[in-house]
Scaffold this active site. Structure first.
Site, PDB file in Angstrom:
ATOM      1  N   GLU A   1     -31.124  -0.674  -8.371  1.00 20.31           N
ATOM      2  CA  GLU A   1     -30.648  -1.630  -7.355  1.00 20.31           C
ATOM      3  C   GLU A   1     -29.126  -1.705  -7.206  1.00 20.31           C
ATOM      4  O   GLU A   1     -28.604  -1.857  -6.092  1.00 20.31           O
ATOM      5  CB  GLU A   1     -31.215  -3.037  -7.638  1.00 20.31           C
ATOM      6  CG  GLU A   1     -32.712  -3.162  -7.421  1.00 20.31           C
ATOM      7  CD  GLU A   1     -33.559  -2.561  -8.538  1.00 20.31           C
ATOM      8  OE1 GLU A   1     -33.000  -2.330  -9.640  1.00 20.31           O
ATOM      9  OE2 GLU A   1     -34.766  -2.319  -8.321  1.00 20.31           O
TER      10      GLU A   1
ATOM     11  N   THR B   1     -38.588   0.391   0.208  1.00 19.85           N
ATOM     12  CA  THR B   1     -38.028  -0.268  -0.976  1.00 19.85           C
ATOM     13  C   THR B   1     -38.042   0.642  -2.204  1.00 19.85           C
ATOM     14  O   THR B   1     -37.453   0.310  -3.223  1.00 19.85           O
ATOM     15  CB  THR B   1     -38.752  -1.601  -1.265  1.00 19.85           C
ATOM     16  OG1 THR B   1     -37.995  -2.335  -2.220  1.00 19.85           O
ATOM     17  CG2 THR B   1     -40.157  -1.373  -1.796  1.00 19.85           C
TER      18      THR B   1
ATOM     19  N   ARG C   1     -44.712   3.502  -3.549  1.00 20.61           N
ATOM     20  CA  ARG C   1     -44.419   4.780  -4.220  1.00 20.61           C
ATOM     21  C   ARG C   1     -45.224   5.927  -3.634  1.00 20.61           C
ATOM     22  O   ARG C   1     -44.678   6.994  -3.362  1.00 20.61           O
ATOM     23  CB  ARG C   1     -44.718   4.683  -5.718  1.00 20.61           C
ATOM     24  CG  ARG C   1     -43.877   3.620  -6.410  1.00 20.61           C
ATOM     25  CD  ARG C   1     -44.017   3.690  -7.916  1.00 20.61           C
ATOM     26  NE  ARG C   1     -43.629   2.421  -8.519  1.00 20.61           N
ATOM     27  CZ  ARG C   1     -43.044   2.301  -9.698  1.00 20.61           C
ATOM     28  NH1 ARG C   1     -42.772   3.350 -10.426  1.00 20.61           N
ATOM     29  NH2 ARG C   1     -42.742   1.103 -10.178  1.00 20.61           N
TER      30      ARG C   1
ATOM     31  N   GLU D   1     -47.459  -1.356  -5.427  1.00 19.36           N
ATOM     32  CA  GLU D   1     -46.828  -0.182  -6.047  1.00 19.36           C
ATOM     33  C   GLU D   1     -47.355   1.106  -5.432  1.00 19.36           C
ATOM     34  O   GLU D   1     -46.600   2.040  -5.187  1.00 19.36           O
ATOM     35  CB  GLU D   1     -47.072  -0.169  -7.568  1.00 19.36           C
ATOM     36  CG  GLU D   1     -46.444  -1.341  -8.320  1.00 19.36           C
ATOM     37  CD  GLU D   1     -44.930  -1.268  -8.447  1.00 19.36           C
ATOM     38  OE1 GLU D   1     -44.331  -0.272  -8.002  1.00 19.36           O
ATOM     39  OE2 GLU D   1     -44.339  -2.224  -8.980  1.00 19.36           O
TER      40      GLU D   1
ATOM     41  N   ASP E   1     -38.038 -10.363  -3.622  1.00 20.52           N
ATOM     42  CA  ASP E   1     -37.042  -9.422  -3.077  1.00 20.52           C
ATOM     43  C   ASP E   1     -37.407  -8.622  -1.823  1.00 20.52           C
ATOM     44  O   ASP E   1     -36.851  -8.840  -0.740  1.00 20.52           O
ATOM     45  CB  ASP E   1     -36.547  -8.474  -4.189  1.00 20.52           C
ATOM     46  CG  ASP E   1     -37.677  -7.834  -5.025  1.00 20.52           C
ATOM     47  OD1 ASP E   1     -38.846  -7.983  -4.651  1.00 20.52           O
ATOM     48  OD2 ASP E   1     -37.364  -7.181  -6.042  1.00 20.52           O
TER      49      ASP E   1
HETATM   50  C1  DMJ Z   1     -38.805  -0.161  -7.459  1.00 23.13           C
HETATM   51  O1  DMJ Z   1     -40.113   0.246  -7.680  1.00 23.13           O
HETATM   52  C2  DMJ Z   1     -38.667  -0.783  -6.112  1.00 23.13           C
HETATM   53  O2  DMJ Z   1     -37.349  -0.784  -5.759  1.00 23.13           O
HETATM   54  C3  DMJ Z   1     -39.218  -2.169  -6.039  1.00 23.13           C
HETATM   55  O3  DMJ Z   1     -38.978  -2.786  -4.812  1.00 23.13           O
HETATM   56  C4  DMJ Z   1     -38.720  -3.037  -7.134  1.00 23.13           C
HETATM   57  N1  DMJ Z   1     -38.058  -2.369  -8.168  1.00 23.13           N
HETATM   58  C5  DMJ Z   1     -38.373  -1.068  -8.589  1.00 23.13           C
HETATM   59  C6  DMJ Z   1     -37.225  -0.431  -9.353  1.00 23.13           C
HETATM   60  O4  DMJ Z   1     -36.455  -1.304 -10.053  1.00 23.13           O
END
Ligand code: DMJ
Length: 643
Positions: free
Chosen positions: A535, A621, A272, A268, A401
């Site tokens: 998503e 992501t 982020r 995370e 994912d």
């Molecule tokens: C986000 O923090 C990112 O997209 C992560 O890969 C998975 N999902 C959350 C949001 O749903």
């Protein structure tokens, strides 16, 4: 007189030295020679002493460092031309005058030492008069000063790196007034989310928009790291909210500190914070973001100290101690976590010139390449101690994912040079298509989950990102199946839209089934929530970019309206607990990814394609755009793709 004998310490007499009769023909001669010998000995001892004194006298330059007010007396000098004598590097002026001066100086020195002692005593007495709290506050102030100094040292600029070609920042205004209006609506929503966070949650990780206070979860550890600020920066920037961007930058500059005793999620924090900071750096060119990203990355590195090099899920930023989630199969690390570091880490090596980051992620890749994969599928769990898979669960949603996403994006980000990543992506999605993708009775294409040899016919909201991924990877696909993958992307987008459309609020549930007569609908109560996730909208945007089919803008607008109607509260935006209920209750969390991703993808959906074109930018992501790197001239050791 007898020839002197050598007396050993023990007192035992040694036999006389036999120097041979021919050397000492008679007694007198022997006596004269002994005298000479003794004189010689004394002389050589004297010379040795002089040499010793010369070599072992203290170094003059060292004297000068200790400021005892002696500089007037000891003046290092080598120039004898001005009337003084040069002795061991010190220039001594006229002898009589010098002795007097020397005494004066000694006196001055003694006085100074006395005065210093008295001053120190006075200070100590004063200190003792103060309360314990006052003393502690003073100590804290001193500590802070030292910390500031250290920070200044930490913030020294990194070596200059030529910025990649940054195309398409700050434009994308659509000509169509209807689309412009929609885009402005999204911008207004962003302002509402930001302003409320600014007012009620500033510096906290997230916002509780109903309680109107800060919020956090264990992924950010126990300290206030301003996750929303860092996550939102690039969205603010591309929306032209420059005052807000500057506020965020200022907070980061002054307050974002990673020397905290806090255990955070490596994944995370990477997607982020590091992703957010790097994107903000590339967009704005402000060094502070790059410096912070590199500082933070340094704090994550100890997480890789495992027997296999597969990182722990969590690391303490201060101690560097890592561990895994208690719930993960037999102490395993998670595929979607350790497999979602590549983009950011390659950029870190690019920007710093330090291959350490690149080597860490390439090591993970090499290790995964060597492992057997059941049915060609990657299980979600891998034990970092043994290097063995945990439970054989495979998912394109949660836990798996973004690993697949980053294989594709590693290739795109390398300007399509990293063919090894592309091959791994192609192999993986072939296995996924074969084992996990099915059509429901009603004709909806869905991606299920593989659990111990059995296909669970359930799809998560998280899995919906895969529609966009298939579309993004269509170009360059194996056997020229571009059309096939674009079609697959469209089918997933359609299914995910259905999952929204079949609810009361027109917002998608967390997970939905394709079983027992149910299609794209959540069955269990604890799967009916919507927490402002991006998503589905992400997939609409990619599909829009690749097809320009207006239905994607239409679907995006439906979602915008539903979020504004059901998730907006006066203190920001909140998730809802049941998308099938006409009177939903709120979860009272404004997730940082709502500002980073959901609103950004909506804004891009209603912008022209020249805002962040996909030929030049790759989104991590968490929707943070990073530029494509043309690495032909850059040495990132190890991978031939980069040479
Ligand atoms: C986000 O923090 C990112 O997209 C992560 O890969 C998975 N999902 C959350 C949001 O749903």
């Amino acid at each position: 007189m007898t020839t002197p004998a050598l007396l050993p310490l023990s007192g035992r007499r040694l036999p006389p030295l036999n120097l041979g009769a021919s050397a000492f023909p008679h007694h007198r001669a022997t006596l004269r020679l002994s005298e000479k010998f003794i004189l010689l000995l004394i002389l050589s001892a004297f010379i040795t002493l002089c040499f010793g004194a010369f070599f072992f006298l203290p170094d003059s330059s060292k004297h000068k460092r200790f400021d005892l007010g002696l500089e007037d007396v000891l003046i290092p000098h080598v120039d004898t031309s001005k009337g003084g004598k040069n002795l061991g590097g010190f220039l001594i002026h006229g002898q009589g005058h010098d002795e007097h001066r020397h005494r004066e100086e000694e006196e001055r020195l003694r006085n100074k030492i006395r005065a210093d002692h008295e001053k120190a005593l006075e200070e100590a007495k004063e200190k003792l008069k103060k309360s314990r709290d006052e003393i502690q506050a003073e100590i804290q102030t001193e500590k802070n000063k030292v910390m500031q100094e250290l920070k200044k040292k930490d913030s020294k600029p990194l070596p200059p790196i030529p910025l990649p070609n940054l195309i398409g920042i700050n434009s994308g205004e659509p000509a169509d007034p209807d689309i412009r209006e929609k885009r402005n609506k999204v911008k207004e929503m962003m302002k509402h989310a930001w302003d409320n966070y600014r007012q009620y949650g500033w510096g906290h990780n997230e916002l509780k928009p109903i309680a109107r206070k800060g919020h956090s979860t264990n992924i950010f550890g126990n300290s206030q790291m301003g996750a929303t600020i860092v996550d939102a920066l690039d969205t603010l920037y591309i929306m032209g909210l420059h005052d807000e961007f500057r506020e965020g930058q200022e907070w980061i500059d002054k307050n974002l500190d990673f020397s905290v005793n806090s255990e955070v999620s490596v994944f995370e924090v990477n997607i982020r914070f590091i992703g957010g900071l790097l994107a903000a750096y590339y967009l704005s060119g402000q060094e502070v973001f790059k410096i912070k990203a590199v500082q933070l990355a340094g704090k994550l590195l100890p997480a890789f100290n495992t027997p296999t090099g597969i990182p722990w899920a969590m690391v303490n930023l201060k101690s560097g101690v890592g561990r895994n989630w208690g719930w993960a199969s037999a102490g395993s690390s998670i595929l979607a976590e350790f497999g979602t570091l590549h983009m950011e880490f390659v950029h870190l090596s690019y920007l710093t010139g330090d291959p350490v980051y690149y080597n860490k992620v390439m090591h993970i890749r090499k290790l995964l390449q060597k492992m057997d994969r059941p049915n060609g599928l990657y299980p979600n769990y891998l034990n970092p101690r043994t290097g063995r898979w945990g439970q054989h669960h495979t998912s394109v949603g949660g836990l798996g994912d973004s690993f697949y996403e980053y294989l594709l994006k590693a290739w795109l980000m390398s300007d399509k040079m990293d063919t090894e990543a592309r091959k791994m992506y192609d192999d993986a999605i072939e296995a996924i298509e074969k084992h996990l993708i099915r059509k429901s009775n009603g004709g909806l294409t869905f991606i299920g989950e593989w659990k111990n040899g059995h296909l669970e016919r359930k799809m998560g909201h998280l899995t919906c990102f895969a529609g966009g991924m298939f579309a993004l990877g269509a170009d360059g696909s194996r056997d020229d199946k571009a059309g096939h993958y674009l079609q697959l992307g469209a089918e997933i987008a359609h299914t995910c839209h259905e999952s929204y459309d079949r609810t009361t609020l027109k917002l998608g549930p967390e997970a939905f089934k394709f079983d027992g007569g149910v299609e794209a609908v959540a069955v269990r109560q604890n799967e009916k929530y919507y927490i402002l996730r991006p998503e589905v909208i992400e997939t609409y945007w990619y599909m829009w970019r690749f097809t320009h089919d207006p239905k994607y803008r239409q679907w995006g607008w439906e979602a915008t309206q539903a979020i504004d109607k059901y998730c907006r509260v006066s203190g920001g935006f909140s998730g809802v607990k049941d998308v099938y209920s006409s009177s939903p209750t709120y979860d009272d969390v404004q997730q940082s990814f709502f500002l980073a991703e959901t609103l950004k993808y909506l804004y891009l959906l209603f912008s022209n394609d020249d805002l962040l074109p996909l030929d030049n930018w790759v989104f991590n992501t968490e929707a943070h755009p990073l530029p494509v790197l043309h690495l032909a001239n850059t040495t990132l050791s190890g991978n031939p793709a980069y040479r």
